[in-house]
Design an enzyme around this catalytic site. Structure first.
Site, PDB file in Angstrom:
ATOM      1  N   LEU A 136      -1.317  -3.350 -10.291  1.00 44.15           N
ATOM      2  CA  LEU A 136      -2.906  -3.579 -11.310  1.00 44.15           C
ATOM      3  C   LEU A 136      -2.799  -2.677 -12.115  1.00 44.15           C
ATOM      4  O   LEU A 136      -2.979  -2.677 -13.642  1.00 44.15           O
ATOM      5  CB  LEU A 136      -3.742  -3.553 -10.780  1.00 44.15           C
ATOM      6  CG  LEU A 136      -5.512  -3.625 -10.822  1.00 44.15           C
ATOM      7  CD1 LEU A 136      -5.383  -4.964 -11.352  1.00 44.15           C
ATOM      8  CD2 LEU A 136      -6.323  -2.759 -10.138  1.00 44.15           C
ATOM      9  N   PRO A 139       0.001   1.585 -17.826  1.00 39.39           N
ATOM     10  CA  PRO A 139       0.052   2.951 -18.091  1.00 39.39           C
ATOM     11  C   PRO A 139      -0.684   3.568 -19.254  1.00 39.39           C
ATOM     12  O   PRO A 139      -1.144   4.986 -19.162  1.00 39.39           O
ATOM     13  CB  PRO A 139       1.915   2.515 -19.056  1.00 39.39           C
ATOM     14  CG  PRO A 139       2.087   1.562 -18.688  1.00 39.39           C
ATOM     15  CD  PRO A 139       1.051   0.203 -18.143  1.00 39.39           C
ATOM     16  N   ILE A 168       2.000   2.758  -9.622  1.00 32.85           N
ATOM     17  CA  ILE A 168       2.311   0.812  -8.492  1.00 32.85           C
ATOM     18  C   ILE A 168       2.920   2.321  -6.997  1.00 32.85           C
ATOM     19  O   ILE A 168       4.499   1.630  -7.095  1.00 32.85           O
ATOM     20  CB  ILE A 168       2.973   0.299  -8.819  1.00 32.85           C
ATOM     21  CG1 ILE A 168       2.078  -0.170 -10.211  1.00 32.85           C
ATOM     22  CG2 ILE A 168       2.827  -1.154  -7.582  1.00 32.85           C
ATOM     23  CD1 ILE A 168       0.864  -0.398 -10.734  1.00 32.85           C
ATOM     24  N   LEU A 259      -9.919  -3.447  -3.826  1.00 32.81           N
ATOM     25  CA  LEU A 259      -9.800  -2.017  -3.061  1.00 32.81           C
ATOM     26  C   LEU A 259     -10.255  -1.422  -3.080  1.00 32.81           C
ATOM     27  O   LEU A 259     -11.013  -0.536  -2.660  1.00 32.81           O
ATOM     28  CB  LEU A 259      -9.763  -1.658  -5.181  1.00 32.81           C
ATOM     29  CG  LEU A 259      -8.893  -2.421  -6.343  1.00 32.81           C
ATOM     30  CD1 LEU A 259      -9.629  -1.906  -7.991  1.00 32.81           C
ATOM     31  CD2 LEU A 259      -7.483  -1.227  -6.346  1.00 32.81           C
ATOM     32  N   ARG A 288      -4.758  35.939  13.078  1.00 29.21           N
ATOM     33  CA  ARG A 288      -4.393  36.355  12.702  1.00 29.21           C
ATOM     34  C   ARG A 288      -5.508  37.724  12.275  1.00 29.21           C
ATOM     35  O   ARG A 288      -6.434  37.609  12.770  1.00 29.21           O
ATOM     36  CB  ARG A 288      -4.958  36.275  11.330  1.00 29.21           C
ATOM     37  CG  ARG A 288      -4.450  37.299   9.938  1.00 29.21           C
ATOM     38  CD  ARG A 288      -4.508  36.549   8.759  1.00 29.21           C
ATOM     39  NE  ARG A 288      -4.874  37.060   7.704  1.00 29.21           N
ATOM     40  CZ  ARG A 288      -5.114  36.771   6.000  1.00 29.21           C
ATOM     41  NH1 ARG A 288      -6.088  35.991   6.891  1.00 29.21           N
ATOM     42  NH2 ARG A 288      -5.244  37.889   5.614  1.00 29.21           N
ATOM     43  N   ILE A 357      -8.819  30.878   4.195  1.00 34.51           N
ATOM     44  CA  ILE A 357      -8.928  31.909   5.744  1.00 34.51           C
ATOM     45  C   ILE A 357      -7.053  32.146   6.210  1.00 34.51           C
ATOM     46  O   ILE A 357      -7.129  33.132   7.225  1.00 34.51           O
ATOM     47  CB  ILE A 357      -8.714  31.201   7.209  1.00 34.51           C
ATOM     48  CG1 ILE A 357     -10.587  30.387   6.467  1.00 34.51           C
ATOM     49  CG2 ILE A 357      -9.377  31.386   8.210  1.00 34.51           C
ATOM     50  CD1 ILE A 357     -11.306  29.668   7.541  1.00 34.51           C
ATOM     51  N   GLU A 383      -8.118   4.479  -6.481  1.00 37.92           N
ATOM     52  CA  GLU A 383      -8.965   3.325  -6.047  1.00 37.92           C
ATOM     53  C   GLU A 383     -10.310   4.150  -6.421  1.00 37.92           C
ATOM     54  O   GLU A 383     -11.404   3.652  -5.770  1.00 37.92           O
ATOM     55  CB  GLU A 383      -8.926   3.638  -4.427  1.00 37.92           C
ATOM     56  CG  GLU A 383      -7.303   3.790  -3.778  1.00 37.92           C
ATOM     57  CD  GLU A 383      -6.903   2.720  -4.102  1.00 37.92           C
ATOM     58  OE1 GLU A 383      -7.354   1.254  -5.037  1.00 37.92           O
ATOM     59  OE2 GLU A 383      -5.612   2.127  -3.487  1.00 37.92           O
ATOM     60  N   GLY A 384     -10.439   4.996  -8.336  1.00 37.11           N
ATOM     61  CA  GLY A 384     -11.342   4.842  -8.040  1.00 37.11           C
ATOM     62  C   GLY A 384     -10.890   6.714  -8.565  1.00 37.11           C
ATOM     63  O   GLY A 384     -11.431   7.207  -7.040  1.00 37.11           O
ATOM     64  N   THR A 385     -11.196   7.003  -9.940  1.00 35.72           N
ATOM     65  CA  THR A 385     -11.240   8.257  -9.675  1.00 35.72           C
ATOM     66  C   THR A 385     -13.166   9.065  -9.327  1.00 35.72           C
ATOM     67  O   THR A 385     -14.044   8.013  -8.999  1.00 35.72           O
ATOM     68  CB  THR A 385     -12.049   9.052 -11.499  1.00 35.72           C
ATOM     69  OG1 THR A 385     -12.243   7.721 -12.115  1.00 35.72           O
ATOM     70  CG2 THR A 385      -9.961   8.372 -11.665  1.00 35.72           C
TER      71      THR A 385
END
Length: 403
Positions: A136, A139, A168, A259, A288, A357, A383-385
Site C-alpha cells: 500500500l 515512496p 513493504i 490496517l 546493580r 536504570i 500503521e498510522g503515525t
C-alpha cells in the site's frame, strides 16, 4: 532479600482471561522464549530474517489465528492480542510478521477475496507454507494513500500494474503480494463504486511474486527492525489475469479495513516490548549496587519503576477493553487509534526510562532495551503515525475533518 514477583503478577491479568485465552498466551510465551529469544540479538545484529521460523509459527496456529475457516484457528480477539503481546516481548519484528501475514495479507483475502482466491492462498498461508505481503505505502509517503500513483489498467482480459511501493514488509520473501492500485477506468464495470472512502478509484489485486515485472529489494541501512524485511517494490508492466482482482474491495475502505486489524495487534504488541524493558530494568535494579546498596532500594529508582508499571498495566487494560469491544463487534476506528497511539507512546517512554536504570550497559545487547526502543520507533510510524491517530481521534471528538 525477598523474591520479587513477575511484572505481570503485580496486577493479576490472568483473572480477567478465559482458560482458552491463557492457553494461547502461554503457548506464545513459550514459543517466544524458546525459539526467538535465544537467537534474536544475533539476528538483529546480523540483519538476518530467520525464515525457518515461519513454518513453526504456522504450526503453532498463530498465522491468521483470528480468521475463520481455511485452516485458520478462529480464535477470539483477546487471544490474538495476547499472542501479539508475547511475540513482541521477544521482538517487534516477529509480531510484525504475524501482523503482515495474518492481519493484512490474509485478512484482505479472507474479507475481500473470491472463493477461488481463498482456496488458493489461505490454507498455505495459515500453515506458514506461503508468505504474503501488503503493498500500500508508496515512496512519497504512507499517510495519504488517496494520493497513490500506482495504477492498474485493463489490457484485453488482463490487468497491467505499473508503479512503486516502499516499506513493504516481507515483499522480497513473499509468495503473493496484495497490491493496491488506482484503476484506469473507475466508470466501467471493474471500477464501479471503486472511489469509496476518500474518493480514490482504488482496487486490490493478488500478484504472485514470480510474475514478470515484479521486483522487491530489501531496504538497507535500517537501524530498526533489523531482524525483519522491509522492501522497495517496483511494478513494471506486471500482467495479471482479470480474476486476480479482489472482488469485494472497492476504494480505500478496503486497505483501511485491514490496517485497523493490524493496528489492533499493535495495541497489544507494544505492551509486550514495554514489559520486556521493565523486566530488564527491574532485574538490574536488584542486582546493580551503587553507594553500597542496590539501586532498586533508592526512592528515585522505585519511582521510575512504579511509573513504568502503571503505564504498562493501563495499556494492557486498555488493550483488553478494546479486545472485548472487538469480540462484540463494537470496536470503532477511533477507539483503535486511541489504543495504538497510547500503547506505542508509552512503550517508548518505558524503554527510555528502563535504559536510564540500566546505565551504560543499557545501550549494549546484553539487555533488550535499546533493540526494543529502536524497533518501537518503526512501530510508531507504521500503521498510522502519531499525528494521523491524533487527527482520527480529533475528528471523532469534534466532528470536523482536519486531514
Amino acid at each position: 532479600m525477598t523474591t520479587a514477583p513477575r511484572v505481570d503478577q503485580v496486577f493479576d491479568l490472568d483473572g480477567l482471561l478465559s482458560d482458552e485465552e491463557r492457553a494461547w498466551q502461554q503457548r506464545a510465551r513459550a514459543f517466544a522464549q524458546e525459539r526467538i529469544l535465544p537467537i534474536i540479538e544475533d539476528d538483529f545484529e546480523q540483519r538476518h530474517f530467520r525464515r525457518e521460523l515461519v513454518h513453526e509459527l504456522g504450526a503453532q496456529g498463530f498465522l491468521g489465528m483470528h480468521l475463520e475457516g481455511y485452516g485458520c484457528a478462529g480464535a477470539g480477539a483477546v487471544s490474538y492480542g495476547l499472542v501479539c503481546l508475547e511475540l513482541e516481548a521477544a521482538d517487534s519484528g516477529w509480531r510484525t510478521f504475524v501482523s503482515v501475514q495474518g492481519s493484512l495479507a490474509m485478512s484482505a483475502i479472507r474479507r475481500y477475496g473470491s472463493e477461488e482466491q481463498k482456496q488458493r492462498w489461505l490454507l498455505g498461508m495459515a500453515r506458514g507454507e506461503l508468505i504474503g505481503c501488503f503493498a500500500l505505502t508508496e515512496p512519497q509517503g504512507g499517510s495519504d494513500p488517496a494520493a497513490m500513483t500506482t495504477t492498474a489498467r485493463r489490457d484485453g482480459d488482463d490487468w497491467v500494474i505499473d508503479g512503486a511501493k516502499r516499506w513493504i514488509g516481507l515483499a522480497s520473501v513473499a509468495d503473493v503480494a496484495v497490491v493496491w492500485a488506482r484503476v484506469d477506468d473507475p466508470t466501467g464495470p471493474e471500477g464501479e463504486n471503486a472511489a469509496g472512502e476518500g474518493g480514490a478509484a482504488v482496487r486490490g489485486f493478488l500478484v504472485p511474486t514470480t510474475t514478470p515485472g515484479y521486483a522487491a529489494t530489501p531496504i538497507e541501512g535500517k537501524l530498526s527492525m533489523r531482524a525483519s524485511v522491509q522492501c522497495d517494490v517496483v511494478f513494471d508492466g506486471v500482467r495479471i489475469p482479470a480474476d486476480a482482482m479482489l472482488p469485494e474491495a472497492s476504494g480505500l475502505s478496503g486497505p483501511f479495513g485491514c490496517l485497523n486489524e493490524a493496528r489492533y495487534g499493535i495495541v497489544w504488541g507494544a505492551m509486550g516490548a514495554a514489559r520486556s524493558c521493565l523486566e530488564a530494568a527491574l532485574e538490574r535494579s536488584r542486582e546493580r549496587e551503587v553507594f553500597g546498596r542496590p539501586i532498586g532500594a533508592n526512592q528515585l529508582t522505585q519511582a521510575k519503576l512504579a511509573d513504568m508499571l502503571l503505564e504498562l498495566e493501563k495499556g494492557i487494560l486498555l488493550a483488553l477493553h478494546l479486545g472485548r469491544l472487538k469480540e462484540r463487534g463494537q470496536l470503532t476506528p477511533a477507539q483503535i487509534s486511541v489504543g495504538k497511539l497510547n500503547s506505542v507512546r508509552e512503550a517508548l517512554e518505558i524503554a527510555h526510562q528502563a535504559r536510564t536504570i540500566l546505565g551504560g550497559d543499557g545501550i549494549t545487547s546484553a539487555y533488550p532495551v535499546m533493540r526494543h526502543a529502536a524497533n518501537l520507533e518503526s512501530v510508531r510510524t507504521y500503521e498510522g503515525t502519531d499525528e494521523i491517530h491524533q487527527l482520527i481521534i480529533g475528528r471523532a471528538l469534534t466532528g470536523l475533518n482536519a486531514f
